[in-house]
Design a protein around this motif. Structure first.
Motif, PDB file in Angstrom:
ATOM      1  N   ALA A  68       0.951  -1.168  -0.049  1.00 19.04           N
ATOM      2  CA  ALA A  68      -0.009  -0.285   0.141  1.00 19.04           C
ATOM      3  C   ALA A  68       0.874   1.238   0.044  1.00 19.04           C
ATOM      4  CB  ALA A  68      -0.750  -0.033   1.331  1.00 19.04           C
ATOM      5  N   ILE A  69       1.919   1.225   0.829  1.00 21.74           N
ATOM      6  CA  ILE A  69       2.672   2.427   0.930  1.00 21.74           C
ATOM      7  C   ILE A  69       3.659   2.593  -0.310  1.00 21.74           C
ATOM      8  CG2 ILE A  69       4.823   3.427   2.259  1.00 21.74           C
ATOM      9  CD1 ILE A  69       1.940   3.706   3.789  1.00 21.74           C
ATOM     10  N   LEU A  70       4.145   1.445  -0.692  1.00 19.28           N
ATOM     11  CA  LEU A  70       4.743   1.637  -2.014  1.00 19.28           C
ATOM     12  C   LEU A  70       4.050   2.120  -3.200  1.00 19.28           C
ATOM     13  CD1 LEU A  70       7.105  -1.566  -1.599  1.00 19.28           C
ATOM     14  CD2 LEU A  70       7.838   0.709  -1.644  1.00 19.28           C
ATOM     15  N   LEU A  71       2.643   1.415  -3.278  1.00 20.87           N
ATOM     16  CA  LEU A  71       1.790   2.023  -4.424  1.00 20.87           C
ATOM     17  C   LEU A  71       1.698   3.579  -4.245  1.00 20.87           C
ATOM     18  CD1 LEU A  71      -1.089  -0.482  -4.530  1.00 20.87           C
ATOM     19  CD2 LEU A  71       0.805  -0.066  -6.444  1.00 20.87           C
ATOM     20  N   ALA A  72       1.388   4.125  -2.944  1.00 19.05           N
ATOM     21  CA  ALA A  72       1.275   5.568  -2.837  1.00 19.05           C
ATOM     22  C   ALA A  72       2.634   6.170  -3.225  1.00 19.05           C
ATOM     23  CB  ALA A  72       1.077   5.701  -1.393  1.00 19.05           C
ATOM     24  N   VAL A  73       3.891   5.815  -2.917  1.00 14.28           N
ATOM     25  CA  VAL A  73       5.067   6.477  -3.185  1.00 14.28           C
ATOM     26  C   VAL A  73       5.252   6.377  -4.507  1.00 14.28           C
ATOM     27  CG1 VAL A  73       7.601   5.664  -3.040  1.00 14.28           C
ATOM     28  CG2 VAL A  73       6.220   5.760  -1.073  1.00 14.28           C
ATOM     29  N   LYS A  74       4.841   5.207  -5.273  1.00 15.75           N
ATOM     30  CA  LYS A  74       4.997   5.195  -6.815  1.00 15.75           C
ATOM     31  C   LYS A  74       4.242   6.216  -7.688  1.00 15.75           C
ATOM     32  CE  LYS A  74       5.773   2.068 -10.621  1.00 15.75           C
ATOM     33  NZ  LYS A  74       5.166   2.994 -11.547  1.00 15.75           N
TER      34      LYS A  74
END
Lengths: 266, 272
Positions: free
Chosen positions: B218-224
């Motif tokens: 979830a956090i990586l999707l937001a970061v990306k």
């Protein structure tokens, strides 16, 4: 809802919205598999409620549903599909004694999802009235998206209850509800609401973790296993928004799980 | 807190470390309960708590490789079920080992762990690597207690994917995309494992880790989304929520039900 000025970005809002639509389609494509799983779970529970234990046969039927979940490849744009399963439901009630065994966990899950929907609905109402101050648009989108997913979950669990011949749960008859509603009423800012939502999402994730170990039907176990990560993802984003480390634990525990005895008679 | 206030971030991480230690103790208890349950069941059936006597074929991972699913598995009896439990734990450890090595490599890149790195992304990569290390230790700990061999190698299938991807990496977005794929496979695998393993304790363990990998995703999707959108400055703790694009509010959790179609087969990372 009041909003802030928007920053200039290399990617447009339209492109980001398109990304969101793609993600929505992804979500809808996973639902048919879950629905099949839930149908089989319901069938097994119906056997139990008629006094015929499913036993190993029931377990194997549920496992068949698990396989179906993995194989599901069809898509659907029927956003009301979860509601369809409840249209023929018996009148809703909240008598805890009505539900036993796996069905009590199902009823608990439906109530918990309804509580989350209530909390997010209340947050949107408060934002609309200006009670929370300026609400960033991204937060509004978070609330609406998370709320929709919780509605899907509640509809799914109520579908199980309905097909098992049990009353659906349309509200949140839980021992924690009064305190949560009171806290929501006292919220004066976006962080206040975010903290409340975070507690609920953590409780939901832990409750589903608990359910994986305490539900006996394979279809029910798998359904809990596929909802738990979603609630955990909501929690991670809320932690991030609040400026807290977004993934604080290496393992999701059960100490904050809402246990079946929290389900209350009206 | 400033986006580059590393001291504040470290304090947050220390706090979360304390929380994590508690969670780790709980997970270890779950594993101990699981092992005890298995040994008790074995003892009741054979009079011996020696798992080796019951499962002489620890290394014969092909024993149940052809089983079509958990239903068949159950019908095959408790020995096969426990063999699959060990295989699932070993496969899980292989995925964790790969995640650890991938984050370790990523942290050597200037835009993830070097001077050009966003402080939050760097700290996240370090912490996430540590969490994957704990997961691997937990899974291998259970395997060892059951008399199986620890899986210390990375998952071969996805190691090849990583190896192929590394030369094409040109920036933080590429690394994050790769990490998303690995976290997703792990989360999907563990979510499916919940329905495949034989005891409540082990179901709970796999579910407990699945949720954490999903949180990483979830956090990586937001970061990306922010990196791809040319707004990496918004990756901060706390973020300037007012400046986040609308879609950032939903990009982190695309599915109402976590999929399992990419789950690794139970035997994929089993020790041969």
């Amino acid at each position: 809802m009041s909003t802030d000025k928007r920053p200039e970005m290399q990617i447009s809002e339209r492109e980001l919205a398109a990304m969101t639509r793609d993600l929505d389609e992804l979500h809808e494509s996973t639902f048919p598999g879950v629905r099949k799983l839930l149908d089989e779970f319901s069938a097994n529970l119906a056997h139990l409620t008629r006094g015929r234990a499913a036993g190993r046969r029931g377990f194997l039927m549920g496992v068949g549903g698990v396989s179906a979940l993995g194989l599901a490849a069809c898509s659907s744009n029927d956003t009301g599909s979860s509601n369809k399963t409840t249209t023929a439901a018996p009148p809703a009630t909240t008598a805890a004694a009505t539900y036993e065994g796996d069905l009590k966990v199902v009823a608990l899950a439906a109530a918990l999802e309804n509580l989350a929907v209530t909390a997010y609905t209340g947050a949107l109402d408060a934002a609309g009235k200006g009670t929370l101050g300026t609400v960033p648009p991204a937060i509004g989108v978070f609330v609406q998206t998370a709320m929709k997913q919780h509605k899907d979950h509640a509809g799914a669990w109520n579908g199980v209850l309905s097909k098992a011949g049990k009353p659906t749960i349309t509200d949140a008859p839980l021992s924690i509800t009064a305190d949560q509603v009171k806290a929501l009423g006292a919220a004066k800012s976006v962080p206040d609401v975010a903290k409340l939502a975070l507690d609920l999402e953590n409780a939901a994730a832990q409750t589903y973790t608990f359910a994986t170990a305490n539900v006996t039907d394979a279809g029910g176990i798998m359904t809990a296993a596929t909802i738990q990560p979603v609630e955990a993802m909501h929690a991670a984003i809320l932690n991030f928004v609040l400026g807290q480390y977004p993934v604080p634990d290496a393992f999701i525990g059960v100490d904050k799980a809402v246990k079946p005895d929290a389900l209350m008679p009206k | 807190m400033s986006p580059i206030d590393e001291r504040g971030l470290r304090e947050l991480m220390v706090e979360s470390d304390d929380l994590q230690s508690d969670a780790m103790r709980t997970a270890e208890r779950d594993l101990d309960d699981y092992v005890e349950a298995v040994l008790e069941t074995h003892s009741g059936r054979t009079g011996s708590r020696d798992p080796g006597g019951m499962w002489p074929g620890w290394g014969k991972t092909g024993l149940v490789a052809g089983l079509a699913g958990a239903g068949t598995l159950l019908a095959a009896g408790p020995a096969a079920a426990t063999t699959v439990d060990v295989q699932a734990l070993q496969t899980a450890a292989s995925l964790e080992n790969l995640a650890v090595s991938t984050y370790k490599t990523a942290l050597t890149l200037p835009f993830i762990g070097g001077a050009d790195a966003n402080a939050v992304v760097k700290a996240f990569a370090e912490k996430t690597m540590a969490q994957h290390t704990e997961h691997a230790e937990a899974f291998n700990g259970a395997v060892a207690k059951l008399g199986g061999k620890a899986q210390n190698d990375p998952n071969a299938k996805y190691a090849a994917v990583v190896q192929k991807a590394v030369p094409t990496i040109k920036g933080a977005g590429d690394v994050v995309a790769l990490a998303i794929s690995l976290e997703d496979v792990a989360a999907q695998t563990y979510a499916k494992n919940v329905s495949q393993v034989s005891t409540p304790e082990l179901r709970q363990l796999f579910a407990g880790v699945a949720g954490v990998e999903a949180q990483h995703k979830a956090i990586l999707l937001a970061v990306k989304a922010l990196v791809d959108g040319g707004a990496p400055q918004l990756i901060a703790l706390p973020p300037d929520a007012a400046k986040l694009p609308d879609a950032a509010g939903s990009v982190g959790f695309p599915d109402a039900y976590y999929p399992t179609d990419k789950a690794s087969p139970v035997e994929e990372g089993a020790v041969k």
